[in-house]
Design a protein around this motif. Structure first.
Motif, mmCIF file in Angstrom:
data_model
loop_
_atom_site.group_PDB
_atom_site.id
_atom_site.type_symbol
_atom_site.label_atom_id
_atom_site.label_comp_id
_atom_site.label_asym_id
_atom_site.label_seq_id
_atom_site.Cartn_x
_atom_site.Cartn_y
_atom_site.Cartn_z
ATOM 1 N N VAL A 176 41.948 -25.775 4.692
ATOM 2 C CA VAL A 176 40.531 -25.544 4.968
ATOM 3 C C VAL A 176 39.965 -26.801 5.631
ATOM 4 O O VAL A 176 40.195 -27.917 5.167
ATOM 5 C CB VAL A 176 39.777 -25.257 3.654
ATOM 6 C CG1 VAL A 176 38.273 -25.152 3.921
ATOM 7 C CG2 VAL A 176 40.308 -23.977 3.027
ATOM 8 N N LEU A 177 39.275 -26.603 6.735
ATOM 9 C CA LEU A 177 38.695 -27.744 7.441
ATOM 10 C C LEU A 177 37.248 -27.940 7.008
ATOM 11 O O LEU A 177 36.556 -26.978 6.673
ATOM 12 C CB LEU A 177 38.735 -27.517 8.954
ATOM 13 C CG LEU A 177 40.115 -27.296 9.579
ATOM 14 C CD1 LEU A 177 39.982 -27.191 11.092
ATOM 15 C CD2 LEU A 177 41.075 -28.412 9.205
ATOM 16 N N VAL A 178 36.815 -29.193 7.041
ATOM 17 C CA VAL A 178 35.396 -29.486 6.850
ATOM 18 C C VAL A 178 34.912 -30.217 8.097
ATOM 19 O O VAL A 178 35.682 -30.881 8.797
ATOM 20 C CB VAL A 178 35.129 -30.338 5.586
ATOM 21 C CG1 VAL A 178 35.446 -29.536 4.345
ATOM 22 C CG2 VAL A 178 35.914 -31.635 5.609
ATOM 23 N N ALA A 179 33.617 -30.056 8.393
ATOM 24 C CA ALA A 179 33.046 -30.656 9.601
ATOM 25 C C ALA A 179 31.628 -31.110 9.299
ATOM 26 O O ALA A 179 30.997 -30.613 8.352
ATOM 27 C CB ALA A 179 33.025 -29.630 10.737
ATOM 28 N N LEU A 180 31.134 -32.034 10.109
ATOM 29 C CA LEU A 180 29.737 -32.443 9.959
ATOM 30 C C LEU A 180 28.835 -31.304 10.414
ATOM 31 O O LEU A 180 29.086 -30.658 11.435
ATOM 32 C CB LEU A 180 29.464 -33.714 10.760
ATOM 33 C CG LEU A 180 30.176 -34.961 10.200
ATOM 34 C CD1 LEU A 180 29.943 -36.156 11.108
ATOM 35 C CD2 LEU A 180 29.693 -35.264 8.790
ATOM 36 N N ASP A 181 27.802 -31.056 9.648
ATOM 37 C CA ASP A 181 26.836 -30.007 9.968
ATOM 38 C C ASP A 181 25.942 -30.475 11.111
ATOM 39 O O ASP A 181 25.770 -31.671 11.345
ATOM 40 C CB ASP A 181 25.982 -29.705 8.738
ATOM 41 C CG ASP A 181 25.070 -28.520 8.979
ATOM 42 O OD1 ASP A 181 25.597 -27.413 9.178
ATOM 43 O OD2 ASP A 181 23.837 -28.701 8.996
ATOM 44 N N ARG A 182 25.356 -29.520 11.779
ATOM 45 C CA ARG A 182 24.442 -29.877 12.866
ATOM 46 C C ARG A 182 23.295 -30.744 12.355
ATOM 47 O O ARG A 182 22.761 -31.583 13.083
ATOM 48 C CB ARG A 182 23.911 -28.601 13.512
ATOM 49 C CG ARG A 182 22.944 -28.936 14.606
ATOM 50 C CD ARG A 182 22.638 -27.781 15.485
ATOM 51 N NE ARG A 182 21.335 -28.025 16.086
ATOM 52 C CZ ARG A 182 20.810 -27.298 17.023
ATOM 53 N NH1 ARG A 182 21.466 -26.254 17.467
ATOM 54 N NH2 ARG A 182 19.635 -27.584 17.510
ATOM 55 N N ALA A 183 22.918 -30.575 11.082
ATOM 56 C CA ALA A 183 21.840 -31.385 10.510
ATOM 57 C C ALA A 183 22.202 -32.863 10.439
ATOM 58 O O ALA A 183 21.329 -33.714 10.251
ATOM 59 C CB ALA A 183 21.493 -30.879 9.114
#
Ligand SMILES: [Zn+2]
Length: 400
Positions: free
Chosen positions: A80-87
């Motif tokens: 599962v990947l995690v990414a920085l949110d647009r916020a």
């Protein structure tokens, strides 16, 4: 509870770990928890705890869709990947060329949200180019439904060596309207954000290395072959600009000491022989001669003999100069970009042949020559990458 409140109450020993995880996500893009543990040298349990905090603060998300496929068996299940949110913020890239201006807006998960390209009048004064850039920035923000205060960094590319201490373009630039202008300060005043300026070929190297034909190579040279000729360098996994930002000026390698006078003041530089002006001049007498470098490339693909010959000759001359670069730096890859790269094998084959003839055997054996994967977007995407590489520094101080 606001994101800041969530993060402010945290144990101080967790702060460095948070900045490290945030920094890797910004510079490397969506990553698995295992990759984050490896890249941050933190324990997997610490990474998981930090990710949970950042998710609670709505700064990190698990992107939906193909990036995180679910429902498969435990064995062989993609992580599962995690990414920085647009916020978490937005990165803005600007690329000023001799005759074009490009603007790109991306989020910190490495997704481009909006882009613009506009032609520039020849030798436009810097103030007018900056005013146009400000308008295009407004357009990309509107298209993305974003506000200016969401922008966490601005990268900007200019053709020519950018003097590091002052951010001024040297007088050998192909943009005479910018000489003596403190480009970063001027653009920053127009946009209301700090701006980092870099030579455009260095930005091409950065984007091709992060996302394009240079991925996975620790040592590479990117050639920008257009109006001017320049190189961007990645050395041992890091962009290399030299002591003052001038590294990579391969276009001013002297090839013909009695040759034409170059804009740098010397004679017979590589650029006087294979820059777009030289290539256009060499086909000017041909029947139905094309008027721009992309026209020459298109005509060559259509079988125009003079244009094919001009491009092959340029490839051989460039290859000889790149052989010297390979002898000096021993890169793993040479990635070819700029308008001339659209000629593909018509250019790359004679270039690679001349490189192999001119370089010492081991340097020639180690290098692969290939076309850039990002085309004429390489430099503006590199300007975005310049922001993303700020990594942990993009995390607001209050949240560290
Ligand atoms: Zn020169």
């Amino acid at each position: 509870m606001s994101p800041c409140q969530v993060l402010e109450r945290t144990d101080p020993t967790r702060l460095t770990a948070r900045a490290r995880v945030f920094g890797v996500l910004a510079s490397a893009g969506p990553s698995s928890r295992a990759e984050l543990a490896r890249r941050t040298a933190l324990a997997p349990s610490t990474v998981s705890a930090v990710i949970a905090e950042l998710q609670e603060a709505r700064l990190v998300v698990e992107p939906p869709g193909d990036a995180t496929p679910r429902g498969q068996g435990a064995l062989g299940r993609p992580p599962v990947l995690v990414a920085l949110d647009r916020a978490a913020g937005l990165a803005l890239g600007l690329d000023f060329g001799k005759r074009h201006l490009r603007v790109a807006l991306a989020d910190l998960a490495h997704r481009v949200l909006a882009e613009r390209r506009e032609p520039l009048g020849a030798d436009l004064p810097a103030a007018e180019a900056i005013a146009l850039a400000s308008r295009l920035v407004g357009e990309v923000l509107d298209e993305a439904g974003a506000r200016s205060d969401e922008v966490t960094g601005v990268g900007m590319g200019l053709p020519g060596p950018v003097h590091r201490p002052t951010g001024e373009l040297g007088d050998s630039t192909i943009l005479p309207g910018w000489v003596g202008v403190r480009a970063a300060d001027a653009m920053s005043a127009a946009l209301g954000h700090p701006v980092e300026v870099e030579n455009d070929a260095s930005l091409g190297a950065l984007s091709e290395w992060m996302w394009g034909a240079g991925r996975g190579a620790d040592d590479l040279a990117y050639l920008k072959l257009a109006t001017g000729i320049g190189a961007g360098l990645i050395v041992r996994g890091r962009p290399y600009g030299g002591s003052g930002g001038t590294a990579g000026e391969i276009g001013h390698t002297i090839i013909a000491p009695d040759g034409p006078v170059c804009r740098c003041g010397n004679r017979g530089c590589l650029e006087t022989l294979v820059g777009s002006d030289a290539i256009l001049a060499s086909v000017r007498d041909a029947v139905d001669a094309p008027g721009t470098l992309p026209d020459v490339v298109a005509a060559a693909h259509d079988g125009h003999a003079d244009c094919r010959r001009a491009i092959a000759g340029a490839g051989a001359t460039i290859g000889s100069a790149v052989a010297t670069l390979c002898n000096l730096l021993n890169p793993q890859r040479v990635v070819v970009g700029g308008d001339l790269a659209a000629a593909r094998d018509l250019l790359l084959e004679p270039l690679a042949d001349a490189l192999r003839r001119g370089a010492v055997r081991s340097a020639a054996d180690d290098v692969t020559v290939l076309a850039g994967a990002l085309g004429d977007r390489a430099e503006v995407l590199g300007a975005v990458a310049l922001v993303l590489r700020r990594g942990a520094r993009l995390l607001p101080v209050i949240q560290r």
